[in-house]
Design an enzyme around this catalytic site. Structure first.
Site, PDB file in Angstrom:
ATOM      1  N   GLU A 123       0.811  -1.229   0.000  1.00  0.00           N
ATOM      2  CA  GLU A 123       0.000   0.000   0.000  1.00  0.00           C
ATOM      3  C   GLU A 123       0.837   1.269   0.000  1.00  0.00           C
ATOM      4  O   GLU A 123       0.394   2.311  -0.499  1.00  0.00           O
ATOM      5  CB  GLU A 123      -0.950   0.008   1.199  1.00  0.00           C
ATOM      6  CG  GLU A 123      -2.062  -1.036   1.135  1.00  0.00           C
ATOM      7  CD  GLU A 123      -1.633  -2.396   1.689  1.00  0.00           C
ATOM      8  OE1 GLU A 123      -0.426  -2.576   1.969  1.00  0.00           O
ATOM      9  OE2 GLU A 123      -2.508  -3.275   1.834  1.00  0.00           O
TER      10      GLU A 123
ATOM     11  N   PHE B  82     -10.795  -7.435  14.690  1.00  0.00           N
ATOM     12  CA  PHE B  82      -9.742  -7.895  13.791  1.00  0.00           C
ATOM     13  C   PHE B  82      -9.450  -6.820  12.739  1.00  0.00           C
ATOM     14  O   PHE B  82     -10.360  -6.297  12.107  1.00  0.00           O
ATOM     15  CB  PHE B  82     -10.164  -9.206  13.107  1.00  0.00           C
ATOM     16  CG  PHE B  82      -9.136  -9.692  12.127  1.00  0.00           C
ATOM     17  CD1 PHE B  82      -7.864 -10.059  12.553  1.00  0.00           C
ATOM     18  CD2 PHE B  82      -9.426  -9.753  10.767  1.00  0.00           C
ATOM     19  CE1 PHE B  82      -6.909 -10.486  11.647  1.00  0.00           C
ATOM     20  CE2 PHE B  82      -8.469 -10.184   9.857  1.00  0.00           C
ATOM     21  CZ  PHE B  82      -7.207 -10.544  10.303  1.00  0.00           C
ATOM     22  N   GLN B  83      -8.203  -6.490  12.605  1.00  0.00           N
ATOM     23  CA  GLN B  83      -7.736  -5.464  11.666  1.00  0.00           C
ATOM     24  C   GLN B  83      -8.372  -4.094  11.885  1.00  0.00           C
ATOM     25  O   GLN B  83      -8.631  -3.351  10.939  1.00  0.00           O
ATOM     26  CB  GLN B  83      -7.917  -5.924  10.214  1.00  0.00           C
ATOM     27  CG  GLN B  83      -7.015  -7.114   9.906  1.00  0.00           C
ATOM     28  CD  GLN B  83      -6.918  -7.447   8.431  1.00  0.00           C
ATOM     29  OE1 GLN B  83      -7.867  -7.236   7.686  1.00  0.00           O
ATOM     30  NE2 GLN B  83      -5.774  -7.979   8.030  1.00  0.00           N
TER      31      GLN B  83
ATOM     32  N   LYS C  91     -17.031  -1.005   6.790  1.00  0.00           N
ATOM     33  CA  LYS C  91     -17.492  -1.963   5.787  1.00  0.00           C
ATOM     34  C   LYS C  91     -19.014  -1.904   5.593  1.00  0.00           C
ATOM     35  O   LYS C  91     -19.508  -1.884   4.471  1.00  0.00           O
ATOM     36  CB  LYS C  91     -17.083  -3.365   6.236  1.00  0.00           C
ATOM     37  CG  LYS C  91     -17.424  -4.446   5.247  1.00  0.00           C
ATOM     38  CD  LYS C  91     -16.859  -5.798   5.700  1.00  0.00           C
ATOM     39  CE  LYS C  91     -17.039  -6.815   4.573  1.00  0.00           C
ATOM     40  NZ  LYS C  91     -16.428  -8.098   4.931  1.00  0.00           N
TER      41      LYS C  91
ATOM     42  N   MET D  71      24.326   8.781   0.831  1.00  0.00           N
ATOM     43  CA  MET D  71      24.267  10.081   1.489  1.00  0.00           C
ATOM     44  C   MET D  71      24.683   9.971   2.958  1.00  0.00           C
ATOM     45  O   MET D  71      25.365  10.848   3.491  1.00  0.00           O
ATOM     46  CB  MET D  71      22.863  10.673   1.373  1.00  0.00           C
ATOM     47  CG  MET D  71      22.749  12.072   1.943  1.00  0.00           C
ATOM     48  SD  MET D  71      23.907  13.209   1.162  1.00  0.00           S
ATOM     49  CE  MET D  71      22.902  13.851  -0.169  1.00  0.00           C
TER      50      MET D  71
END
Ligand SMILES: Cc1ncc(C[n+]2csc(CCOP(=O)(O)OP(=O)(O)O)c2C)c(N)n1
Lengths: 179, 571
Positions: free
Chosen positions: B50, B112-113, B162, B471
């Protein structure tokens, strides 16, 4: 106020905000993230439906800090108006509730004298305690509290400062928000 | 009409002119995904992580006039977006992120999640929403786009439970009104301040324009050029302002700051008037503030009032959209020349030739950048990661096409180079896109080669393979006596890696082969990866160590200009 040798001054800022979940979180998070130091914060309904008013007391080293704080406040989408009251002629009040020890009538009498002198109020009387309600400027509350210390303070509940401008000027109409 | 929440989202996206979405699905966002096939106008590109969806949307937005859109599921999907959101927030990139959330009744139960995505993303978005009422979906999405693209742009996140996506609501597209009483971007400059600014410009002997990202965001190229030419003012472009002013113009003075051109920093130091346009005086530009432009008054043009006086005090603040303000200002600015000043800068360029590349047989990374510039004739979008290669890409490619440099400036996000290049190519399919990659940064998001191959997104990757976090190694060399703690690392065989992704791969180990391989990569249709095995301990010059000033500037060692010892700097 002085912390680590730096001189701070208290500034009063009010904000009119949309009454939505999470606004307080947004505002508090911004102050924390940018390192502004809030001394107190009070929130309540305003005269406009769906808008709340917040009063902040910000400890700031200089005018630039207050300026940045108000600008960053204005950037929050749900903040509708911001007014820096530091330079305005305002009425500012805090409320404190203090529970003091008052085991006998002599002490009770002494406490009542102080309360009357400062035009505070006794709002609860129990067998050996009194609850006093004090409304006023911070300095007045501080004075009464220091006097009460001698009697034995059991508990203090204190609100943040709320403030309003004197006269016909309205915080809603000044300082239209930009940005 | 009666639609599900998910359908309302899709309808709303189409009304916002969205045509591409970068995303990755999961349980909470599934109702939206299952609805996507009903809307073939919304092309979905499935990323492999993502973070890449967010950076791709970012790269896409930077090169188009559109808002970038990315989607993720709840919990880990949403938290993976955070770096991309923070990046877009720092660089003012218009983006809308949509995330799935656990069903309303599960919120707050550590389901959950479940993650408090609104809380997590609060400081890294311009604004964010949690939509608890499906009837609010249409308005919320409309507001999200409005906020993302107007004023100072930025990312806006919309978190949708949802069951809100599943519920059926009445949708009337003609009756969706935004309600943002606290949001009124300030668009035009105050006339009094415009006059004050014009007066300062007419009085200045050594004016300098500092053009930033705001010029590009506001598409004010012509207005900037008009101002510069009318009053003959040299133009310096910040890292994110690069390509806002053509670098082949006589008045172009290049990039300022930590790794800016010596002459640009010297010009700022000697200037008596800085005209800062859509830039925010980042510490990488100013160095130690008290020593920055000590002789200059400052006109500061920015759409964000909070940028005024934040880092540098403005003599004349001008809050407004850069384009509008420049149009207003150009009306009052009179024709002028500053011949002595322009000549002085020309002379400084000769004395401090920061843009020169050493002539030797080594495969210098700067040389690769210069060759890409020559091979493309400057006709390419350049996307970079963060580190030395980024600075060389800024210094040694001469940008003449507006909006042709895409880089992570404010956040300095390694790994930006792969997905942002993908997004840029999707946004501008007819332009050549070269992604200049660090070997470190590339490995942070290289999984997207699969996405790129799958959709045949024609990005040319140039990996600057120095075997180091270059760097950081440079800082260790300069400030920690070459104590190379954890900066050297093992690399895979990048050519084999390309082949594993069914992509064309080349390796270049000598200077003589650079140009030829670049040409081959461009002749190939489809994505290509070129592994440039460059000089491993090359340094970026000039350098003004963090927290110091132009007086402490280090320039490339050459006879008579040896490196001096320097103390460590703060950040
Ligand atoms: C995500 C992230 N982690 C760490 C850093 C700190 N950092 C800045 S530059 C750099 C090294 C970059 O190495 P590489 O991508 O190989 O590019 P090079 O400097 O060698 O060109 C690191 C680790 C960063 N900017 N971003």
């Amino acid at each position: 106020m002085t912390t680590n040798g730096t001189h701070y001054r208290k500034h009063t800022i009010t904000a009119l905000v949309q009454d939505k979940p999470g606004v307080l979180n947004r505002v508090a998070s911004m102050f924390r993230r940018r390192g502004f130091n809030i001394a107190s914060l009070a929130v309540g309904e305003s005269e406009v439906p769906h808008l709340s008013r917040m009063t902040f007391v910000v400890n700031a080293e200089n005018e630039d800090t207050v300026d940045q704080a108000t600008k960053q406040l204005r950037k929050i989408i749900e903040v509708v108006k911001v007014t820096d009251l530091s330079a305005e002629d305002i009425v500012a009040r805090e409320l404190a509730l203090v529970k003091v020890r008052a085991p006998d009538s002599a002490i009770r009498g002494e406490i009542i004298q102080v309360v009357e002198l400062f035009r505070a109020k006794i709002v609860d009387v129990a067998s050996d305690t009194l609850v006093i309600e004090i409304t006023g400027e911070e300095s007045k509350i501080d004075t009464i509290l220091s006097l009460m210390k001698g009697f034995g303070i059991l508990e203090i509940m204190r609100t943040g400062r709320v403030a309003i401008t004197r006269g016909t000027k309205s915080a809603l109409k000044t300082n239209a928000k930009e940005g | 009409m009666k639609l599900t929440g998910a359908q309302v989202v899709c309808e709303s996206l189409i009304r916002e002119d969205v045509d591409v979405i970068f995303g990755l699905l999961g349980g909470a966002i599934l109702p939206l995904y299952q609805t996507l096939p009903q809307y073939p106008q919304l092309k979905h590109i499935l990323v492999r992580h993502e973070q890449a969806a967010a950076h791709a949307a970012d790269g896409y937005a930077r090169v188009t006039d559109k808002v970038g859109v990315c989607i993720a599921t709840s919990g880990p999907g949403a938290t993976n977006l955070v770096t991309g959101l923070a990046n877009a927030q720092m660089d003012s990139v218009p983006m809308v992120a949509i995330t799935g959330q656990v069903p309303r009744k599960a919120i707050g139960k550590d389901a959950f999640q479940e993650t408090d995505v609104q809380g997590v993303t609060l400081p890294v978005t311009k604004h964010n929403y949690l939509v608890m009422d499906p009837n609010e979906l249409a308005r919320t999405i409309k507001e999200a786009f409005h906020i993302a693209k107007t004023g100072r742009p930025g990312p806006v996140l919309v978190d949708i439970p949802k069951d809100v996506l599943q519920e059926i609501v009445d949708y009337d597209p003609e009756n969706v009104a935004i309600d943002l009483p606290g949001y009124k971007p300030h668009l035009t400059g105050d006339p009094t301040q415009i006059r004050a600014a014009a007066k300062l410009i007419s009085e200045a002997k050594r004016p300098i324009i500092l053009a930033g990202h705001g010029v590009i965001i506001s598409r004010a190229y012509a207005e900037l050029r008009e101002l510069a030419e009318k009053a003959q003012i040299p133009v310096i472009t910040t890292l994110l302002g690069i390509s806002s002013f053509p670098e082949d113009h006589v008045l172009s003075v290049g990039m300022p700051g930590m790794h800016g051109m010596a002459y640009a920093n010297i010009a700022i130091d000697r200037s008596d008037l800085l005209i800062a346009i859509g830039m925010r005086f980042d510490d990488r530009v100013t160095g130690r503030i008290s020593d920055f432009a000590p002789r200059a008054k400052v006109i500061h043009i920015d759409i964000d009032p909070a940028e005024i006086d934040k880092n540098v005090k403005a003599t004349v603040p001008l809050v407004g959209d850069v384009k509008n303000v420049l149009v207003q200002l150009n009306r009052l600015v009179t024709n002028k020349t500053h011949l002595d000043w322009v000549r002085e800068i020309e002379q400084t360029k000769k004395e401090h030739p920061s843009h020169l590349i050493p002539e030797n047989n080594k495969l210098l990374p700067q040389y690769v950048v210069r060759q890409i510039w020559e091979a493309t004739k400057g006709n390419s979008i350049i996307v970079t990661g963060v580190g030395q290669h980024q600075m060389w890409a800024a210094q040694h490619f001469f940008y003449t096409k507006p909006g042709s440099f895409v880089t992570s400036g404010g956040l300095g996000t390694m790994g930006f180079e792969v997905p942002a290049a993908m997004g840029a190519k999707v946004g501008r399919p007819h332009d050549t896109v070269w992604s200049i990659c660090g070997d470190g940064g590339f490995q942070m998001t290289l999984q997207e080669l699969a996405t790129i191959r799958e959709h045949n997104i024609d990005v040319k990757f140039a990996i600057f393979n120095n075997g180091f976090h270059g760097m950081v190694r440079q800082w260790q060399e300069f400030f920690y006596k070459k104590d190379y703690v954890e900066t050297r690392f093992f690399n895979p065989d990048f050519v084999k890696l390309a082949e594993a992704y069914d992509m064309k791969g080349f390796r270049v180990t000598e200077r003589a082969k650079v140009r030829d391989t670049i040409e081959k990569a461009m002749a190939h249709k489809g994505p290509v990866l070129v592994d440039f095995v460059v000089e491993s301990e090359e340094n970026v010059y000039p350098m003004i160590p963090a927290g110091t000033s132009v007086k402490e500037m280090l320039e490339a060692p050459m006879p008579g200009r040896e490196l001096v010892d320097h103390k460590d700097a703060s950040t």
